[in-house]
Design an enzyme around this catalytic site. Structure first.
Site, PDB file in Angstrom:
ATOM      1  CG  ASP A 152      -6.201  -2.805  -3.901  1.00 51.83           C
ATOM      2  OD1 ASP A 152      -6.850  -1.996  -3.198  1.00 51.83           O
ATOM      3  OD2 ASP A 152      -5.066  -3.195  -3.616  1.00 51.83           O
TER       4      ASP A 152
ATOM      5  CB  SER B  16      -0.956  -0.063   1.200  1.00 51.51           C
ATOM      6  OG  SER B  16      -1.990   0.855   1.083  1.00 51.51           O
TER       7      SER B  16
ATOM      8  CG  HIS C 113      -5.685  -2.344   0.233  1.00 51.47           C
ATOM      9  ND1 HIS C 113      -5.117  -1.815  -0.907  1.00 51.47           N
ATOM     10  CD2 HIS C 113      -5.062  -1.727   1.273  1.00 51.47           C
ATOM     11  CE1 HIS C 113      -4.207  -0.920  -0.571  1.00 51.47           C
ATOM     12  NE2 HIS C 113      -4.150  -0.863   0.752  1.00 51.47           N
TER      13      HIS C 113
END
Length: 510
Positions: A450, A229, A478
């Site tokens: 995602d 991320s 995610h």
């Protein structure tokens, strides 16, 4: 990278879900050998005094006895890299020594996202998910500067944070916007009051320089790195600043650092709306209580959210507002594995019991049972706003919000810009331009489903880095590695353990 879940929490970051478990950037201080920077010699390596971990948050809102294999320590780094001999800041670190069998490769440094997530706490909870890698790597993570134990940014007391994160985002009118702006002004005032000394120095460029100090202190010739991320942006910035120090690097759930606040808000709003619709479709197909069609379920939830603007649900001595309920829904969309719990939480909410939704919201915002908060909701805007020179005006914020609401009435808002416009220190675009030319191969893993870092950002980051290879994950959620997908884990593990880069165009089914 966290998503703005309400207008108030407008830069809530993108921490990777653990439910399953181009010009180069200039140097602001001393370079390391092979790094891009100004002359002046290498920094002292520094030392990390490893010892027992004593203050880990092992579960949401609680503490537990840590694994005795875990080691914790601190590394002193300059607060301001332009003044390397000036005040220092301690970076909190955690290590899980390699277990064998097989020859130890070195350290593998993790950043799990945010910006603002505690790598120390996350590694303590998630280390077993990386057992295959732990055989030959010391698993290492850290609280980046401005986060939790590393001079974490604080913005008021627990009650102050309660007031801030519980603000409603509906109805989307001038009265609501005025309330949100007033709450944001108070929030940023408290940030400056409580953490003003550290606010100018918590950006990603400085964090990347901290990581090179870590590499030296760990005794590694190159930095082996696993970023998830927001951690993908940190890894990309590191590779830009120190290309010759890049070891085996994986960037999972990639962020495109070049996007503007407006672009990020709209593409993330679309991603969350698509994930929400996928959740509703799955729920209906499985026979859920929310409705017998996606349209019916969506209508019921919309009515529930609207009702809570004026009639929040009592949960103990607190109230579940529309803002907190919206946060709860989006938080559960980070992982497909959370969908059954979200269905149950919404069903209970519709019957007047907001406990499960409050739990989801608290888990996301970092609220503990005693009413205190982790620094995540404060660290996120602090890092995000320092990482951008953008300070959108009223017209741009309104345009962004109106466009986002057309995409999703539930998740649409003005995004990160609404906080950064009022942020008390200026930002820089230095972390927005990445180019790793001269580095070793980097593997980027991007997921088609995602919601927080949409797939399109994967190819864009690969293009900017110049030295990266893209692996596509066809599934939901995610981040890809922690879904447990054997294809993704096989490709990543083979690269990190054997150095074999995935083939161009590699793809893994859900």
């Amino acid at each position: 990278m966290r998503r703005a879940l309400t207008t108030v929490a407008a830069t809530a970051g993108l921490t990777i879900s653990l439910a399953a478990c181009g010009a180069s950037i200039g140097n602001a201080g001393d370079p390391t050998p092979g790094g891009k920077g100004t002359p002046g010699g290498s920094p002292a390596a520094g030392k990390i005094a490893w010892g027992a971990c004593t203050d880990l948050a092992m579960a949401a809102g609680g503490a537990a006895t840590p694994d005795p294999a875990l080691q914790c320590g601190k590394l002193a780094v300059p607060l301001d890299y332009r003044k390397p001999d000036g005040p220092a800041i301690d970076i909190a670190m955690i290590r899980v020594p390699a277990t064998g069998p097989g020859q130890r490769i070195g350290s593998l440094v993790f950043n799990f996202g945010g910006p603002g997530a505690s790598g120390v706490d996350t590694m303590a909870r998630a280390a077993k998910a990386f057992g295959t890698l732990n055989a030959r790597y010391d698993l290492v993570s850290f609280d980046p500067r401005g986060v939790q134990r590393s001079r974490g940014v604080v913005c008021g007391t627990g009650p102050d944070m309660d007031a801030y994160v519980s603000q409603n985002s509906l109805p989307a009118n001038d009265k609501t916007r005025a309330k949100v702006r007033a709450a944001t002004e108070e929030f940023t005032r408290l940030c400056e009051k409580d953490s003003g000394e550290v606010l100018p120095y918590v950006g990603t460029v400085n964090a990347a320089q901290d990581m090179d100090r870590m590499r030296l202190a760990l005794g590694d010739a190159k930095l082996n790195y696993f970023g998830m991320s927001y951690g993908t942006q940190l890894g990309a910035v590191y590779a830009t600043k120190f290309p010759k120090n890049v070891g085996r690097t994986v960037l999972d759930a990639p962020l495109d650092p070049s996007v503007s606040f407006e672009q990020r808000t709209l593409i993330q709003t679309k991603g969350f709306q698509q994930a929400y619709e996928s959740f509703l479709k799955d729920c209906v197909e499985q026979g859920c209580e929310l409705g017998d069609s996606v349209k019916a379920a969506n209508k019921k939830i919309d009515a529930f959210m609207t009702k809570m603007v004026v009639s929040p649900l009592q949960v103990g001595d607190r109230q579940l507002t529309q803002g907190l309920a919206s946060t709860a829904v989006a938080a559960a969309l980070y992982s497909e594995l959370s969908w059954p719990f979200l269905e149950s939480a919404l069903s209970s909410g519709l019957k007047g019991d907001g406990g499960a939704l409050m739990y989801l919201a608290d888990t996301y915002t970092g609220r503990r049972p005693d009413g205190s908060y982790s620094t995540e909701m404060s660290s996120f805007p602090a890092i995000t706003c320092v990482d951008s020179a953008e300070r959108p005006g009223r017209e741009e914020l309104l345009r962004t919000e109106e466009a986002a609401l057309k995409i999703s009435p539930l998740f649409g808002n003005a995004g990160a810009g609404s906080v950064c416009t009022l942020w008390p220190v200026p930002g820089s675009n230095e972390a927005k331009t990445v180019n790793a030319t001269g580095s070793g191969p980097i593997v980027v893993v991007a997921g088609k489903g995602d919601p927080a870092t949409p797939y399109v950002w994967g190819p864009r980051l690969v293009e900017q880095l110049k030295t990266a290879t893209l692996v596509t994950f066809e599934g939901e959620g995610h981040g890809a590695y922690l879904t447990g997908n054997k294809c993704i884990q096989g490709a990543v593990n083979t690269y990190l353990l054997e150095g074999k880069v995935p083939d161009k165009g590699a793809s893994c089914p859900a």
